[in-house]
Design a protein around this motif. Sequence first.
Motif, mmCIF file in Angstrom:
data_model
loop_
_atom_site.group_PDB
_atom_site.id
_atom_site.type_symbol
_atom_site.label_atom_id
_atom_site.label_comp_id
_atom_site.label_asym_id
_atom_site.label_seq_id
_atom_site.Cartn_x
_atom_site.Cartn_y
_atom_site.Cartn_z
ATOM 1 N N UNK A 183 107.399 -45.970 -58.640
ATOM 2 C CA UNK A 183 108.385 -46.460 -57.839
ATOM 3 C C UNK A 183 108.704 -45.392 -56.590
ATOM 4 N N UNK A 184 108.527 -44.331 -56.733
ATOM 5 C CA UNK A 184 108.754 -43.181 -55.633
ATOM 6 C C UNK A 184 108.056 -43.383 -54.667
ATOM 7 N N UNK A 187 107.182 -46.764 -48.732
ATOM 8 C CA UNK A 187 108.828 -47.025 -49.246
ATOM 9 C C UNK A 187 109.376 -48.144 -48.684
ATOM 10 N N UNK A 188 109.970 -49.018 -49.261
ATOM 11 C CA UNK A 188 110.656 -50.153 -48.699
ATOM 12 C C UNK A 188 112.238 -49.683 -48.325
ATOM 13 N N UNK A 189 112.655 -48.750 -48.800
ATOM 14 C CA UNK A 189 114.032 -47.953 -48.381
ATOM 15 C C UNK A 189 113.904 -47.317 -47.080
ATOM 16 N N UNK A 190 112.744 -46.910 -46.905
ATOM 17 C CA UNK A 190 112.380 -46.094 -45.747
ATOM 18 C C UNK A 190 112.279 -47.279 -44.416
ATOM 19 N N UNK A 191 111.612 -48.270 -44.922
ATOM 20 C CA UNK A 191 111.597 -49.469 -43.803
ATOM 21 C C UNK A 191 112.727 -49.799 -43.523
ATOM 22 N N UNK A 192 113.744 -49.994 -44.613
ATOM 23 C CA UNK A 192 115.087 -50.706 -44.214
ATOM 24 C C UNK A 192 115.805 -49.726 -43.234
ATOM 25 N N UNK A 243 111.725 -35.909 -52.210
ATOM 26 C CA UNK A 243 112.724 -35.179 -53.495
ATOM 27 C C UNK A 243 111.948 -36.028 -54.913
ATOM 28 N N UNK A 244 112.033 -37.297 -54.829
ATOM 29 C CA UNK A 244 111.903 -38.094 -55.777
ATOM 30 C C UNK A 244 110.658 -38.167 -56.315
ATOM 31 N N UNK A 245 109.645 -37.954 -55.277
ATOM 32 C CA UNK A 245 108.224 -37.829 -55.781
ATOM 33 C C UNK A 245 108.025 -36.636 -56.431
ATOM 34 N N UNK A 246 108.527 -35.353 -55.570
ATOM 35 C CA UNK A 246 108.373 -33.945 -56.124
ATOM 36 C C UNK A 246 108.877 -34.086 -57.798
ATOM 37 N N UNK A 247 110.235 -34.591 -57.880
ATOM 38 C CA UNK A 247 110.806 -34.534 -59.078
ATOM 39 C C UNK A 247 110.025 -35.118 -60.169
ATOM 40 N N UNK A 248 109.467 -36.512 -59.978
ATOM 41 C CA UNK A 248 108.419 -37.092 -60.936
ATOM 42 C C UNK A 248 107.376 -36.515 -61.027
ATOM 43 N N UNK A 249 106.753 -35.877 -60.093
ATOM 44 C CA UNK A 249 105.417 -35.149 -60.214
ATOM 45 C C UNK A 249 105.623 -33.916 -61.267
ATOM 46 N N UNK A 250 106.787 -33.249 -60.994
ATOM 47 C CA UNK A 250 107.145 -32.044 -61.778
ATOM 48 C C UNK A 250 107.557 -32.565 -63.271
ATOM 49 N N UNK A 251 108.143 -33.767 -63.232
ATOM 50 C CA UNK A 251 108.632 -34.159 -64.761
ATOM 51 C C UNK A 251 106.973 -34.398 -65.377
ATOM 52 N N UNK A 252 106.142 -35.190 -65.041
ATOM 53 C CA UNK A 252 104.895 -35.565 -65.568
ATOM 54 C C UNK A 252 104.286 -34.228 -65.708
ATOM 55 N N UNK A 253 104.172 -33.296 -65.024
ATOM 56 C CA UNK A 253 103.477 -31.913 -65.055
ATOM 57 C C UNK A 253 104.000 -31.132 -66.397
ATOM 58 N N UNK A 254 105.481 -31.139 -66.438
ATOM 59 C CA UNK A 254 106.032 -30.632 -67.716
ATOM 60 C C UNK A 254 105.952 -31.218 -69.021
ATOM 61 N N UNK A 291 117.744 -39.250 -43.913
ATOM 62 C CA UNK A 291 118.197 -38.606 -45.271
ATOM 63 C C UNK A 291 117.341 -39.384 -46.459
ATOM 64 N N UNK A 292 117.012 -40.816 -46.026
ATOM 65 C CA UNK A 292 116.081 -41.687 -46.866
ATOM 66 C C UNK A 292 114.614 -40.900 -46.949
ATOM 67 N N UNK A 293 114.191 -40.316 -46.002
ATOM 68 C CA UNK A 293 112.813 -39.628 -45.977
ATOM 69 C C UNK A 293 113.015 -38.465 -46.873
ATOM 70 N N UNK A 294 114.058 -37.586 -46.689
ATOM 71 C CA UNK A 294 114.372 -36.471 -47.576
ATOM 72 C C UNK A 294 114.391 -36.781 -48.992
ATOM 73 N N UNK A 295 115.059 -37.950 -49.244
ATOM 74 C CA UNK A 295 115.305 -38.490 -50.502
ATOM 75 C C UNK A 295 114.037 -38.855 -51.406
ATOM 76 N N UNK A 296 113.109 -39.515 -50.369
ATOM 77 C CA UNK A 296 111.834 -39.980 -50.763
ATOM 78 C C UNK A 296 110.787 -38.878 -51.339
#
Length: 504
Positions: free
Chosen positions: A481-482, A309-314, A404-415, A397-402
């Motif tokens: 992206x996530x 993740x580039x935001x984590x690198x930042x 969460x975003x992956x989990x959100x999109x995995x859940x969205x694709x499953x549903x 915080x950026x790690x936690x957000x990352x």
Amino acid sequence: MKTTQSLGVALLAALLLAACAAPEFRQPDVAIPAAFREAQRPAAIPGGEAVVRAADGTTWQVGRPAEAQPRGEWWRAFNDATLNALIDQATASNQTLAVAAARVRQARAIAGIAEADRSPQAGIGISADRVRRSPLEVNLPPGTPVPTANVYAARLSASYEVDLFGRVSSSVAAARGEAGAMEATYRSVLLSLQADVAQTYFRMRSLDAELATLEHTVQLREESVRITGRRFELGDIGELDLVRARSALATARAEAVGLQRQRAAAEHALAVLLGQPASAISAPVSPLDEALALPVVPAGLPSALLQRRPDIAIAQRGMEAANARIGVSRAAMFPALTIGAAAGGIGTSFADVFKWSSRSWLLGAALAAPLLDGGRIRSDVARSEAALEEAVAAYRQSVLTAFAEVEDNLAALRILALQGAEIDNAVASARRSADLAQTLYRAGRSSYLDLLDAQRNLAAAERNAVQLRGDRAVTTVALIRALGGSWDAPLAGGNQVIGAADGD
């Protein structure tokens, strides 16, 4: 005795260096799960069926693996030539990306300025002056005439700051960290741009598919108006059914106009992403059909996000820079040693400047240290330490957000997979119901309300199916992206991309 004194001086110097140096950087601890929870959940239809099937009984294909696609160029996994061309154009012309590239060059230049302090500085100066001195300046009695003279000088000077307490090295480390953060910001902007182009493109195609569905609905409503009008003329039905048919047709046409507005807005947004005026492009109609094969994106291990993740690198580079800034602040508490030298000539004519008898030189060292500053330096040290604490919190915080975003999109694709399987059944049933209602209405065996209700259900189911296809495409891009833009390894060629921008 001399040995003891030497050891004492060495120990004192070591203590001073340790006191002013930047603290050793330690990677902060973050809670990293062993696996993504959503990646462990199979997509199963409520009721126990583990295999997702289409309405006709065949297995419903979610997508196809794309591990063989080039890393970094993740959008090529969609096998869409139009999408490839759009992202290439956006990468070349987007102005937000150009701003990010310029900021990278600025940060690298600032790091170069900091690096320059490691080297000796040299300069040359030539001057010509017309001088009339006071008698007191030349040790003469007051009132003694002092003639006006010309003074010419040429001088070569050099200086070097000895990095006794790490001020220069800490400044260089901080500048490098900030340049690294800016480079990661460029990659973040690049990834966001690529994802925005892909998502806007798929949304536009989804709107095209919805418009196609509505056009089919309009055709059905027009047929209903024709049949209803014919039956009204024959006296089989009253005027109420005819009015209802015309109202339903007008409503469907109005919905189509509303989608055209959304489609135009999406086209304009795509133009901005491509770095073009909104009026400069006209994207052809390309409905998102059922044949679209979306890549299956494996989530991988959560720990891999820390590298991808580039935001984590930042945030990582921000911590390193903030840690180095502590060393800069601490070094201000201790003496700064500068060695200087100068040589040249001074004469009353320009030719005299270069005579051996006109030579002058200077060699010396200056040691400067603060005595009283009202607590300014200690406050700056405290500020630097607090800035490091802020950077660490931002990293966590950026790690936690990352995650969460992956989990959100995995859940969205499953549903969405579950929804897609069910909506296929709904479309098949609604289509059969509409066909039966049309047949019965033509035969005069059912009311127009039954036909209208069946057609409304079919239109709603078909639009839901189209919207779900678009949502799945958009969510797949969001998951990529996530994950940081690729799902096998860190982005390949990231620095090469930035280097290319430098040459623009």
